[in-house]
Structures are given as C-alpha cells and as structure tokens.
Write a protein that holds these residues in place. Structure first.
Motif, PDB file in Angstrom:
ATOM      1  N   ILE A   9     -25.675  -8.406  95.612  1.00 42.91           N
ATOM      2  CA  ILE A   9     -27.091  -8.184  95.909  1.00 42.91           C
ATOM      3  C   ILE A   9     -27.260  -7.028  96.889  1.00 42.91           C
ATOM      4  O   ILE A   9     -26.655  -7.019  97.967  1.00 42.91           O
ATOM      5  CB  ILE A   9     -27.728  -9.443  96.548  1.00 42.91           C
ATOM      6  N   CYS A  10     -28.105  -6.074  96.500  1.00 43.85           N
ATOM      7  CA  CYS A  10     -28.477  -4.994  97.409  1.00 43.85           C
ATOM      8  C   CYS A  10     -29.990  -5.000  97.564  1.00 43.85           C
ATOM      9  O   CYS A  10     -30.721  -5.181  96.591  1.00 43.85           O
ATOM     10  CB  CYS A  10     -28.036  -3.637  96.870  1.00 43.85           C
ATOM     11  N   LYS A  11     -30.409  -4.837  98.814  1.00 44.58           N
ATOM     12  CA  LYS A  11     -31.849  -4.825  99.097  1.00 44.58           C
ATOM     13  C   LYS A  11     -32.100  -3.837 100.215  1.00 44.58           C
ATOM     14  O   LYS A  11     -31.449  -3.883 101.262  1.00 44.58           O
ATOM     15  CB  LYS A  11     -32.281  -6.236  99.541  1.00 44.58           C
ATOM     16  N   ARG A  12     -33.035  -2.936  99.985  1.00 41.69           N
ATOM     17  CA  ARG A  12     -33.405  -2.028 101.075  1.00 41.69           C
ATOM     18  C   ARG A  12     -34.895  -2.116 101.379  1.00 41.69           C
ATOM     19  O   ARG A  12     -35.703  -2.402 100.497  1.00 41.69           O
ATOM     20  CB  ARG A  12     -32.993  -0.588 100.763  1.00 41.69           C
ATOM     21  N   PHE A  13     -35.219  -1.904 102.641  1.00 45.91           N
ATOM     22  CA  PHE A  13     -36.613  -1.729 103.059  1.00 45.91           C
ATOM     23  C   PHE A  13     -36.703  -0.282 103.508  1.00 45.91           C
ATOM     24  O   PHE A  13     -36.163   0.066 104.561  1.00 45.91           O
ATOM     25  CB  PHE A  13     -36.976  -2.656 104.219  1.00 45.91           C
ATOM     26  N   SER A  23     -22.633 -11.398  98.020  1.00 48.70           N
ATOM     27  CA  SER A  23     -22.436 -12.409  96.978  1.00 48.70           C
ATOM     28  C   SER A  23     -22.383 -13.799  97.604  1.00 48.70           C
ATOM     29  O   SER A  23     -21.884 -13.957  98.716  1.00 48.70           O
ATOM     30  CB  SER A  23     -21.146 -12.134  96.195  1.00 48.70           C
ATOM     31  N   LEU A  24     -22.947 -14.759  96.869  1.00 47.25           N
ATOM     32  CA  LEU A  24     -23.005 -16.137  97.362  1.00 47.25           C
ATOM     33  C   LEU A  24     -22.963 -17.081  96.174  1.00 47.25           C
ATOM     34  O   LEU A  24     -23.746 -16.944  95.240  1.00 47.25           O
ATOM     35  CB  LEU A  24     -24.315 -16.334  98.144  1.00 47.25           C
ATOM     36  N   ARG A  47     -34.928 -15.139 101.171  1.00 46.13           N
ATOM     37  CA  ARG A  47     -36.209 -14.730 100.603  1.00 46.13           C
ATOM     38  C   ARG A  47     -36.029 -14.083  99.222  1.00 46.13           C
ATOM     39  O   ARG A  47     -36.863 -14.264  98.339  1.00 46.13           O
ATOM     40  CB  ARG A  47     -36.957 -13.802 101.557  1.00 46.13           C
ATOM     41  N   CYS A  48     -34.950 -13.338  99.040  1.00 41.19           N
ATOM     42  CA  CYS A  48     -34.679 -12.734  97.726  1.00 41.19           C
ATOM     43  C   CYS A  48     -34.364 -13.809  96.689  1.00 41.19           C
ATOM     44  O   CYS A  48     -34.860 -13.757  95.562  1.00 41.19           O
ATOM     45  CB  CYS A  48     -33.515 -11.749  97.808  1.00 41.19           C
ATOM     46  N   ILE A  49     -33.546 -14.781  97.070  1.00 41.67           N
ATOM     47  CA  ILE A  49     -33.175 -15.838  96.116  1.00 41.67           C
ATOM     48  C   ILE A  49     -34.409 -16.658  95.747  1.00 41.67           C
ATOM     49  O   ILE A  49     -34.579 -17.068  94.609  1.00 41.67           O
ATOM     50  CB  ILE A  49     -32.062 -16.732  96.704  1.00 41.67           C
ATOM     51  N   ASP A  56     -32.940  -4.872  94.773  1.00 41.74           N
ATOM     52  CA  ASP A  56     -32.819  -3.551  94.142  1.00 41.74           C
ATOM     53  C   ASP A  56     -31.724  -3.555  93.082  1.00 41.74           C
ATOM     54  O   ASP A  56     -31.847  -2.914  92.054  1.00 41.74           O
ATOM     55  CB  ASP A  56     -32.528  -2.484  95.210  1.00 41.74           C
ATOM     56  N   SER A  57     -30.636  -4.253  93.371  1.00 40.16           N
ATOM     57  CA  SER A  57     -29.606  -4.410  92.344  1.00 40.16           C
ATOM     58  C   SER A  57     -28.794  -5.657  92.624  1.00 40.16           C
ATOM     59  O   SER A  57     -28.843  -6.204  93.726  1.00 40.16           O
ATOM     60  CB  SER A  57     -28.707  -3.163  92.284  1.00 40.16           C
ATOM     61  N   GLY A  58     -28.067  -6.085  91.590  1.00 42.25           N
ATOM     62  CA  GLY A  58     -27.289  -7.317  91.691  1.00 42.25           C
ATOM     63  C   GLY A  58     -27.773  -8.312  90.658  1.00 42.25           C
ATOM     64  O   GLY A  58     -28.679  -8.014  89.873  1.00 42.25           O
TER      65      GLY A  58
END
Ligand SMILES: Nc1ncnc2c1ncn2[C@@H]1O[C@H](COP(=O)(O)OP(=O)(O)O)[C@@H](O)[C@H]1O
Ligand SMILES: [Mg+2]
Length: 258
Positions: A9-13, A23-24, A47-49, A56-58
């Motif tokens: 998982i990749c996340k950017r603000f 990974s989880l 929050r993403c899950i 953004d990706s994953g």
C-alpha cells in the motif's frame, strides 16, 4: 482463513508519502496490534482499509473480496464497483479515538441506527440485540441516556457496541484508550480482551504496550510510513531485531518509568 490482505500500500498526501509499501495480513480470529510513533501512518492505514481514504497503489482484499487491485490491462490500481465496496464496508467495523457517537441520539439509538437504516433490521429486533451488547459492555442502565451524560470510558464502550451491532467480520480500533484517563482505560481493555477470547478478528492501533503484548497474536511496528518489523509479541518486544524498534520501545519504557 485470511480475513484481510493489504499488499504494498502506498498513500501520499500532496508531496508527503505517508504509507510507503505497507503490507498487512490478518487471519480469522487473529488480533494484530499496530504500534509506532505518532505520525508514522497508523491511522492512515486503518482509514485506507476502511474506505475513508483511497490508496494510490497496492492491493486490498477483505474476506475474499477484492477491494482494490492492480489491473494488468489498464496497468493501474483500480477499486471494485460500488456494490462490492458497500459489501466490504459491512464486513468492517471501526472504533475511533474520540468515540464519534451521535450526540443527539440516545445510547440505544446510537447502537440501533445503522442496523435499522443500513441493514433494514426491524427496530425491535435491533433494540433487543443492542441491549445484549450493552449488558456485555456493563452499560445496561445507560440505554436511555445521551452521550454527554456518560464518561469517556462509557462512551467508548457504547461506540464498541455500536460497531459490534453490525456484526463486522473485522473490528479496527484506532487508539481506543488514548483520550481516556488511566482508570477508565482498564474497562475498555477488558472489553477488547473479552472480544479476543470470543475470537473476534481485530486490528488495534495502541500505545498500551503491555496490553498489546498480552492480547495480540501479532505485533506490527510502523515508523515513517513503513512496517519496520513485525512478529509475535515475544519477538518484537523482547528480541527486536531492528534498531528503530529497539529505540522506540526503550523510549516508551523510559517515559513510563518517568
Ligand atoms: N488528511 C491528511 N492530509 C494531509 N496529511 C495528512 C492527512 N492525514 C494524515 N496526514 C499526515 O500523514 C502522516 C501520518 O499520519 P497518521 O496516519 O495520522 O499517523 P499516526 O496515526 O501514526 O499518528 C502525518 O504526517 C500526518 O500529518
Ligand atoms: Mg493516529
């Protein structure tokens, strides 16, 4: 059975990379504790899950349903259709640091609202179930009260009952005790421990290291948007391999010792 699989998982603000290849994996009945310094991305991961943020990706798969995956043909990360996302949301429950109860609803109504309006449960049935949950939380006498009439610890137990009322397959907690005085924390931790004994699958972000060590099957240590180290409580707390983990735990126990 695998209940949750979050991969890469990749996340950017803006320019900030908040989750960097995280990974989880969570199996049925497992309790996973996520620890790490403030700002390391723990809340963002939850929050993403839970679909409060988009990644953004994953790839994320919940109870066998693909929520986000990489589309080979389009060569990009795509979310599932609305209906699938809605079904996945129903598999997931979340308890927040600040309870997030509806202030204008009674305790009972806070718990029955979603089962009635989202699941279409008959109100009487939802109320009967809510009362069972309230008694499990030690709050049988609070059904008709309003959130402002309750202590923080009681409000948090109502919010756990509210999440449980939708029978989630996985329950997430984001620092459930960090807004509470130490004496109110114990009751919340007891409730979570009882849920663990009933084999509820849970992911718990917590600063309560002793609790994480006791209740979790698996510990994930995050720092600066990456999983630095993960393993059994034994491994992570008593034989941490990574220097960053060692420093974090040392600082934590020094602060504790005053
Ligand atoms: N909505 C947002 N917009 C911009 N930055 C955010 C947002 N949410 C979180 N961040 C930033 O992402 C980083 C990780 O935050 P968070 O996931 O809350 O960490 P933690 O829960 O581990 O304390 C922090 O630097 C935070 O400021
Ligand atoms: Mg947080």
């Amino acid at each position: 059975m695998r209940m949750l699989s979050a991969r890469n998982i990749c996340k950017r603000f803006g320019d900030a990379e908040v989750l960097r290849d995280i990974s989880l994996e969570v199996d049925q009945g497992q309790v996973v504790a996520v620890i790490g310094p403030s700002g390391s991305g723990k809340s963002t991961l939850l929050r993403c899950i839970n679909q409060f943020e988009t990644i953004d990706s994953g790839e994320i798969t919940v109870c066998g349903k693909k929520m986000v995956s990489f589309d080979e043909r389009l060569q990009r990360t795509v979310y599932a259709d609305k209906d699938t996302l809605r079904k996945i949301r129903l598999d997931l429950g979340m308890v927040f640091q600040n309870y997030n109860l509806f202030p204008h609803f009674s305790v009972l109504r806070n718990i029955t609202e979603a089962p009635v309006s989202v699941l279409g449960k008959p109100r009487r049935e939802a109320e009967a179930e809510a009362k069972v949950l309230l008694s499990k939380m030690g709050l049988s006498d609070k059904a008709e009260q309003y959130p402002y009439q309750l202590s923080g610890g009681q409000q948090q137990r109502v919010s756990i009952a509210r999440a449980m009322a939708l029978s989630p397959k996985i329950l997430f907690f984001d620092e459930p005790t960090s807004a509470l005085d130490p004496e109110l924390t114990g009751a919340i931790l007891r409730v979570i421990r009882a849920l663990a004994q009933e084999h509820m699958t849970m992911v718990i972000v917590t600063h309560e290291m002793a609790f994480a060590r006791d209740v979790a099957d698996h510990i994930v240590f995050m720092d600066e948007g990456v999983v630095v180290e993960s393993g059994t409580p034994e491994e992570v707390f008593f034989r941490p391999k990574e220097e960053r983990t060692q420093r974090f735990l040392q600082r934590y126990f020094e602060d504790r010792a005053g």
